[in-house]
Motif scaffolding. Structure first.
Motif, PDB file in Angstrom:
ATOM      1  N   VAL A  13       0.844  -1.200   0.000  1.00 56.71           N
ATOM      2  CA  VAL A  13       0.000   0.000   0.000  1.00 56.71           C
ATOM      3  C   VAL A  13       0.876   1.244   0.000  1.00 56.71           C
ATOM      4  O   VAL A  13       0.625   2.205  -0.749  1.00 56.71           O
ATOM      5  N   THR A  14       1.913   1.233   0.842  1.00 51.41           N
ATOM      6  CA  THR A  14       2.837   2.372   0.902  1.00 51.41           C
ATOM      7  C   THR A  14       3.468   2.630  -0.458  1.00 51.41           C
ATOM      8  O   THR A  14       3.670   3.789  -0.859  1.00 51.41           O
ATOM      9  N   ALA A  15       3.776   1.548  -1.186  1.00 46.66           N
ATOM     10  CA  ALA A  15       4.378   1.677  -2.519  1.00 46.66           C
ATOM     11  C   ALA A  15       3.340   1.947  -3.604  1.00 46.66           C
ATOM     12  O   ALA A  15       3.683   2.033  -4.778  1.00 46.66           O
ATOM     13  N   ARG A  16       2.050   2.067  -3.199  1.00 43.85           N
ATOM     14  CA  ARG A  16       0.929   2.316  -4.109  1.00 43.85           C
ATOM     15  C   ARG A  16       0.725   1.181  -5.120  1.00 43.85           C
ATOM     16  O   ARG A  16       0.196   1.392  -6.217  1.00 43.85           O
ATOM     17  N   LEU A  17       1.135  -0.019  -4.708  1.00 42.96           N
ATOM     18  CA  LEU A  17       0.866  -1.206  -5.520  1.00 42.96           C
ATOM     19  C   LEU A  17      -0.422  -1.835  -4.988  1.00 42.96           C
ATOM     20  O   LEU A  17      -0.431  -2.872  -4.339  1.00 42.96           O
ATOM     21  N   LEU A  18      -1.542  -1.168  -5.277  1.00 46.31           N
ATOM     22  CA  LEU A  18      -2.786  -1.477  -4.592  1.00 46.31           C
ATOM     23  C   LEU A  18      -3.363  -2.838  -4.991  1.00 46.31           C
ATOM     24  O   LEU A  18      -3.917  -3.558  -4.139  1.00 46.31           O
ATOM     25  N   ALA A  19      -3.266  -3.213  -6.242  1.00 44.64           N
ATOM     26  CA  ALA A  19      -3.792  -4.506  -6.661  1.00 44.64           C
ATOM     27  C   ALA A  19      -3.043  -5.644  -5.959  1.00 44.64           C
ATOM     28  O   ALA A  19      -3.657  -6.598  -5.460  1.00 44.64           O
ATOM     29  N   GLU A  20      -1.727  -5.518  -5.908  1.00 47.30           N
ATOM     30  CA  GLU A  20      -0.923  -6.539  -5.219  1.00 47.30           C
ATOM     31  C   GLU A  20      -1.216  -6.527  -3.723  1.00 47.30           C
ATOM     32  O   GLU A  20      -1.244  -7.582  -3.077  1.00 47.30           O
ATOM     33  N   ALA A  21      -1.436  -5.346  -3.169  1.00 49.11           N
ATOM     34  CA  ALA A  21      -1.744  -5.247  -1.742  1.00 49.11           C
ATOM     35  C   ALA A  21      -3.051  -5.958  -1.414  1.00 49.11           C
ATOM     36  O   ALA A  21      -3.152  -6.682  -0.417  1.00 49.11           O
ATOM     37  N   LEU A  22      -4.069  -5.748  -2.256  1.00 47.52           N
ATOM     38  CA  LEU A  22      -5.363  -6.404  -2.039  1.00 47.52           C
ATOM     39  C   LEU A  22      -5.240  -7.922  -2.153  1.00 47.52           C
ATOM     40  O   LEU A  22      -5.826  -8.677  -1.365  1.00 47.52           O
ATOM     41  N   GLU A  23      -4.478  -8.367  -3.124  1.00 47.45           N
ATOM     42  CA  GLU A  23      -4.275  -9.812  -3.299  1.00 47.45           C
ATOM     43  C   GLU A  23      -3.564 -10.407  -2.085  1.00 47.45           C
ATOM     44  O   GLU A  23      -3.942 -11.479  -1.592  1.00 47.45           O
ATOM     45  N   THR A  24      -2.554  -9.698  -1.589  1.00 44.95           N
ATOM     46  CA  THR A  24      -1.804 -10.184  -0.423  1.00 44.95           C
ATOM     47  C   THR A  24      -2.675 -10.180   0.825  1.00 44.95           C
ATOM     48  O   THR A  24      -2.629 -11.116   1.635  1.00 44.95           O
ATOM     49  N   ALA A  25      -3.488  -9.150   0.985  1.00 43.62           N
ATOM     50  CA  ALA A  25      -4.392  -9.092   2.138  1.00 43.62           C
ATOM     51  C   ALA A  25      -5.395 -10.241   2.104  1.00 43.62           C
ATOM     52  O   ALA A  25      -5.730 -10.825   3.143  1.00 43.62           O
TER      53      ALA A  25
END
Length: 262
Positions: free
Chosen positions: A239-251
């Protein structure tokens, strides 16, 4: 034949548990049984079997009580204190540690100080924990008790990271990585990498944080250990890196881990 000792219980817990159970079936000697149950409890805790670990350690204490050797019993109580703390039973862990410390031999007291510091840190008493770690560290280093020195450095490094003392955190966690690698303690190495990655994330070094998280995840997967805490921290970094799609997948993966492992 698998050696049944502390290092084996930490590096190859499944084989150690199997061998301890085999030997337990062949002896009625309370001193031998106490030692085997002690190592079985450590192996079970390493595998994440908290309830089984506590039961084995309680049985070890019962066997030790019949030997008239307070130091033998205290050694197991020290370990049980750690298992209780891991299970979140901090008050019970403290009471158990108080009883153990009164009967431990002098060369085992630094382990008790390290354990007490870890419990104090879980209570949020970080300054008290750091004082105890400072007292224990030179004694553990001088005696070559690297298993417990590793625990000290890992726990203290995380406290320093939370406090924003990143140079001190890095020093402790990198020392922990070296010791853990030398001892073959892959789970501890993975935890140190995770914590060092978390420290890097707080320093806004996103690339280093993600690399350390990747390395920790690979090691934890190989050990079949839960990944939920690591995945949550990775999602925050993404999220901090603004890689939101990857962040959602990881969450989402973290949620699956939580549902599976609790």
């Amino acid at each position: 034949m698998t050696t049944v000792d502390e290092l084996a219980a930490l590096t190859d817990p499944a084989a150690t548990a199997h061998e301890a159970e085999r030997q337990l079936a062949e002896t009625d000697d309370p001193r031998i049984r106490s030692g085997l149950l002690h190592m079985l409890g450590i192996a079970q805790r390493t595998m994440g079997l908290s309830d089984s670990s506590i039961a084995s350690l309680e049985a070890s204490i019962e066997a030790a009580a019949s030997t008239d050797d307070p130091a033998l019993r205290a050694s197991v109580e020290l370990t049980l204190s750690g298992s209780l703390a891991t299970a979140g039973e901090l008050d019970a862990a403290t009471v158990m540690l108080d009883g153990a410390e009164a009967h431990l031999p002098q060369d085992r007291l630094p382990r008790a100080w390290t354990q007490r510091a870890s419990i104090e840190a879980r209570f949020g008493a970080f300054e008290k924990a750091l004082d105890l770690f400072e007292e224990a560290e030179p004694a553990l280093a001088a005696s070559g008790d690297n298993i417990w020195l590793l625990r000290l450095l890992g726990n203290r490094g995380l406290i320093h990271a939370y406090a924003g003392a990143f140079d001190l955190a890095t020093e402790d966690l990198e020392r922990a990585l070296v010791i853990g690698t030398d001892l073959g303690l892959d789970a501890d190495v993975a935890v140190s990498k995770h914590n060092l990655g978390w420290a890097r994330s707080r320093q806004a070094d996103i690339v280093a944080a993600i690399q350390l998280y990747d390395e920790a995840e690979a090691m934890l997967k190989a050990l079949d250990h839960p990944l939920n805490e690591l995945l949550l921290d990775r999602a925050e970094v993404l999220v901090t890196a603004r890689l939101l799609a990857e962040a959602l997948e990881t969450a989402a993966l973290a949620i699956e881990e939580i549902e599976e492992h609790g």
